[in-house]
Design a protein around this motif. Structure first.
Motif, PDB file in Angstrom:
ATOM      1  N   PHE A 109      -5.216  -9.012  -3.237  1.00  0.00           N
ATOM      2  CA  PHE A 109      -4.099 -10.075  -3.133  1.00  0.00           C
ATOM      3  C   PHE A 109      -3.593 -10.288  -4.736  1.00  0.00           C
ATOM      4  N   ASN A 110      -2.443 -10.011  -4.862  1.00  0.00           N
ATOM      5  CA  ASN A 110      -1.966  -9.952  -6.350  1.00  0.00           C
ATOM      6  C   ASN A 110      -0.677 -11.057  -6.370  1.00  0.00           C
ATOM      7  N   GLY A 111      -0.719 -12.034  -5.545  1.00  0.00           N
ATOM      8  CA  GLY A 111       0.499 -12.913  -5.443  1.00  0.00           C
ATOM      9  C   GLY A 111       1.969 -12.486  -5.124  1.00  0.00           C
ATOM     10  N   TRP A 112       1.751 -11.402  -4.056  1.00  0.00           N
ATOM     11  CA  TRP A 112       3.037 -10.768  -3.540  1.00  0.00           C
ATOM     12  C   TRP A 112       3.722 -10.033  -4.694  1.00  0.00           C
ATOM     13  N   GLY A 113       3.055  -9.173  -5.228  1.00  0.00           N
ATOM     14  CA  GLY A 113       3.679  -8.283  -6.135  1.00  0.00           C
ATOM     15  C   GLY A 113       3.312  -8.746  -7.823  1.00  0.00           C
ATOM     16  N   GLU A 137     -19.229  -8.920   7.838  1.00  0.00           N
ATOM     17  CA  GLU A 137     -19.365  -7.636   6.980  1.00  0.00           C
ATOM     18  C   GLU A 137     -17.912  -7.490   6.306  1.00  0.00           C
ATOM     19  N   LEU A 138     -18.113  -7.379   4.714  1.00  0.00           N
ATOM     20  CA  LEU A 138     -17.012  -7.310   4.006  1.00  0.00           C
ATOM     21  C   LEU A 138     -16.233  -5.822   4.215  1.00  0.00           C
ATOM     22  N   VAL A 139     -15.183  -5.760   4.483  1.00  0.00           N
ATOM     23  CA  VAL A 139     -14.520  -4.534   4.441  1.00  0.00           C
ATOM     24  C   VAL A 139     -13.386  -4.187   3.243  1.00  0.00           C
ATOM     25  N   SER A 140     -14.148  -3.824   2.267  1.00  0.00           N
ATOM     26  CA  SER A 140     -13.421  -3.618   0.863  1.00  0.00           C
ATOM     27  C   SER A 140     -12.138  -2.713   1.063  1.00  0.00           C
ATOM     28  N   SER A 141     -10.870  -2.929   0.495  1.00  0.00           N
ATOM     29  CA  SER A 141      -9.807  -2.135   0.573  1.00  0.00           C
ATOM     30  C   SER A 141      -9.301  -2.278  -0.882  1.00  0.00           C
ATOM     31  N   VAL A 142      -8.518  -0.841  -1.318  1.00  0.00           N
ATOM     32  CA  VAL A 142      -7.955  -0.918  -2.717  1.00  0.00           C
ATOM     33  C   VAL A 142      -6.413  -0.899  -2.334  1.00  0.00           C
ATOM     34  N   LEU A 143      -6.152  -1.186  -1.211  1.00  0.00           N
ATOM     35  CA  LEU A 143      -4.619  -1.618  -0.891  1.00  0.00           C
ATOM     36  C   LEU A 143      -4.139  -2.999  -1.168  1.00  0.00           C
ATOM     37  N   VAL A 144      -3.304  -3.407  -1.825  1.00  0.00           N
ATOM     38  CA  VAL A 144      -2.661  -4.677  -2.153  1.00  0.00           C
ATOM     39  C   VAL A 144      -1.727  -4.847  -0.884  1.00  0.00           C
ATOM     40  N   ASN A 145      -2.440  -6.080  -0.249  1.00  0.00           N
ATOM     41  CA  ASN A 145      -1.735  -6.153   1.165  1.00  0.00           C
ATOM     42  C   ASN A 145      -1.937  -7.571   1.609  1.00  0.00           C
ATOM     43  N   ARG A 169       5.463  -2.991  -7.179  1.00  0.00           N
ATOM     44  CA  ARG A 169       4.506  -3.967  -7.608  1.00  0.00           C
ATOM     45  C   ARG A 169       3.182  -4.248  -7.007  1.00  0.00           C
ATOM     46  N   ARG A 170       3.130  -3.694  -5.940  1.00  0.00           N
ATOM     47  CA  ARG A 170       1.770  -4.014  -5.224  1.00  0.00           C
ATOM     48  C   ARG A 170       1.135  -2.498  -5.087  1.00  0.00           C
ATOM     49  N   ASN A 171       1.639  -1.589  -4.725  1.00  0.00           N
ATOM     50  CA  ASN A 171       0.919  -0.397  -4.574  1.00  0.00           C
ATOM     51  C   ASN A 171       1.711   0.689  -5.240  1.00  0.00           C
ATOM     52  N   PRO A 172       1.774   0.870  -6.398  1.00  0.00           N
ATOM     53  CA  PRO A 172       2.721   1.963  -7.019  1.00  0.00           C
ATOM     54  C   PRO A 172       2.314   3.135  -6.876  1.00  0.00           C
ATOM     55  N   PHE A 173       1.251   3.731  -6.210  1.00  0.00           N
ATOM     56  CA  PHE A 173       0.902   5.125  -5.978  1.00  0.00           C
ATOM     57  C   PHE A 173       0.778   5.334  -4.339  1.00  0.00           C
ATOM     58  N   ALA A 174       1.232   4.313  -3.676  1.00  0.00           N
ATOM     59  CA  ALA A 174       0.923   4.732  -2.143  1.00  0.00           C
ATOM     60  C   ALA A 174       2.233   5.243  -1.657  1.00  0.00           C
ATOM     61  N   ARG A 178      -0.762   7.419   3.111  1.00  0.00           N
ATOM     62  CA  ARG A 178      -1.815   6.928   2.507  1.00  0.00           C
ATOM     63  C   ARG A 178      -2.284   5.354   3.069  1.00  0.00           C
ATOM     64  N   VAL A 179      -1.035   4.576   3.138  1.00  0.00           N
ATOM     65  CA  VAL A 179      -1.105   3.413   3.787  1.00  0.00           C
ATOM     66  C   VAL A 179      -1.553   3.579   5.226  1.00  0.00           C
ATOM     67  N   GLU A 180      -0.886   4.415   5.998  1.00  0.00           N
ATOM     68  CA  GLU A 180      -1.376   4.696   7.334  1.00  0.00           C
ATOM     69  C   GLU A 180      -2.942   5.048   7.666  1.00  0.00           C
ATOM     70  N   ALA A 181      -3.460   5.586   6.448  1.00  0.00           N
ATOM     71  CA  ALA A 181      -4.826   6.048   6.734  1.00  0.00           C
ATOM     72  C   ALA A 181      -5.681   4.776   6.560  1.00  0.00           C
ATOM     73  N   GLU A 182      -5.342   3.971   5.583  1.00  0.00           N
ATOM     74  CA  GLU A 182      -6.087   2.582   5.359  1.00  0.00           C
ATOM     75  C   GLU A 182      -5.763   1.647   6.177  1.00  0.00           C
ATOM     76  N   MET A 183      -4.517   1.925   7.150  1.00  0.00           N
ATOM     77  CA  MET A 183      -4.682   1.024   8.279  1.00  0.00           C
ATOM     78  C   MET A 183      -5.496   1.371   9.385  1.00  0.00           C
ATOM     79  N   LEU A 184      -5.687   2.549   9.447  1.00  0.00           N
ATOM     80  CA  LEU A 184      -6.550   3.163  10.633  1.00  0.00           C
ATOM     81  C   LEU A 184      -8.066   2.863  10.185  1.00  0.00           C
ATOM     82  N   ARG A 185      -8.495   3.073   8.897  1.00  0.00           N
ATOM     83  CA  ARG A 185      -9.922   2.928   8.526  1.00  0.00           C
ATOM     84  C   ARG A 185     -10.286   1.269   8.622  1.00  0.00           C
ATOM     85  N   THR A 186      -9.331   0.363   8.112  1.00  0.00           N
ATOM     86  CA  THR A 186      -9.553  -0.957   8.071  1.00  0.00           C
ATOM     87  C   THR A 186      -9.458  -1.976   9.345  1.00  0.00           C
ATOM     88  N   ILE A 187      -8.359  -1.644  10.066  1.00  0.00           N
ATOM     89  CA  ILE A 187      -7.893  -2.397  11.277  1.00  0.00           C
ATOM     90  C   ILE A 187      -7.857  -1.545  12.563  1.00  0.00           C
TER      91      ILE A 187
END
Length: 342
Positions: A109-113, A137-145, A169-174, A178-187
């Protein structure tokens, strides 16, 4: 592990919130601050009619919180700067292969960008604090979301917005993949439905840049509730018209074409800052109830309650005046986060 975010309509153990702390969001004057405290408190008490509420409270605010909150609301002492729990808190998930195990996705969380005005460094720890408090259980993510940037059906579908998860401002390299892969992994979301943008006001300096939870939600598998700005003088008239056309052509994870139910906006078009983003879509579904945003418009508020009662059969809908929330950048859904039952 096979994490899955349940639909909001699934049973909850509790709802999490954060009590306001003094700062820019709460307000500059004593009257503004009192209005903020009172509104967060009113939402908490409305939710507590249906299910337990746990509230993060900054040590500086403990005396006020104990004075204003009913004894039924659990107070959890923790540092607070921003207090939009949907966004700073964890997204809870379950593991269908391990019954009884609760997970908590800890997005960055980076305050909405990371805007200059936002105070978010303390809030950035809320995900891990809440996870620890409930033994998840903490599921860590590198995605700003943020939690307000996603909506799910609990069966593999997630709604996203290009201007949120792909925000530089959130995910400059996404990118989408990549986002969809992280959504599958985390939720556990196997199908992402991308909105190109959100409501107009949400792109102001104090906006989220297009959170979906003010625009659309999945009320049940295959059924979408969509904000409907019917007045052509409002810029969101064109926005919601285009979103309806786009979403009507989309399918969910099961291959179903969406049925779209319009949820008309209130009649008010502007406030002192410009065109409003007042939306009844930004409600919280609770155990046996719905806590809905009200805007001081008896006819429109009643019409929204009727629609919500229809799409959530068997749930009682209550309205809380959400104008002080929207004046600060969000709504009832934005300040709450459900913890699913196992």
């Amino acid at each position: 592990m096979s994490w899955r975010m349940p639909a909001e309509t699934a049973r909850h153990d509790r709802t999490w919130m954060a009590f306001p702390a003094e700062g820019q969001t709460l307000g500059e004057t004593a009257a503004e601050r009192e209005e903020g405290y009172a509104t967060w408190t009113a939402v908490a008490h409305a939710v507590a009619e249906f299910e337990p509420v746990s509230m993060l409270v900054d040590p500086r605010e403990l005396p006020r919180a104990r004075r204003m909150l009913s004894g039924s609301i659990e107070i959890v002492e923790a540092p607070v700067d921003e207090f939009w729990m949907r966004d700073s808190g964890p997204t809870f998930v379950v593991d269908d292969e391990r019954p009884g195990v609760l997970g908590a996705v800890d997005w960055i969380f980076n305050g909405w960008g990371a805007p200059d005005w936002a105070e978010w460094r303390l809030a950035g720890e809320h995900g891990s604090i809440v996870a620890g408090a409930v033994g998840a259980e903490l599921v860590s993510s590198v995605l700003v979301n943020e939690g307000g940037g996603i909506h799910v059906d609990g069966e593999g579908t997630v709604l996203l917005t290009e201007t949120v998860q792909l925000d530089p401002r959130r995910n400059p390299f996404a990118d989408r993949a990549r986002v969809e892969a992280e959504m599958l992994r985390t939720i556990g979301a196997s199908k992402a439905v991308w909105l190109p943008r959100g409501l107009t006001r949400d792109y102001d300096d104090f906006g989220t840049n297009g959170h979906v939870d003010i625009v659309a939600t999945i009320v049940s598998p295959g059924r979408l509730l969509l904000h409907d700005q019917q007045d052509p003088e409002h810029p969101d008239h064109a926005v919601t018209r285009d979103l309806r056309a786009l979403l009507s052509a989309q399918t969910d994870a099961a291959g179903r074409r969406f049925e779209i139910i319009d949820l008309p906006a209130p009649a008010t078009l502007r406030d002192e800052e410009g065109f409003v983003d007042w939306s009844y879509v930004n409600h919280l579904v609770t155990n046996d109830g719905v806590v809905a945003c009200g805007f001081g418009e008896e006819k429109a508020d009643a019409a929204a309650r009727a629609i919500l009662e229809d799409v959530y059969p068997g749930r009682r809908v209550v309205t809380v005046d959400a104008r002080p929330l929207f004046a600060r950048g969000g709504g009832i859904h934005c300040i709450t986060q459900q913890q699913p039952s196992l």
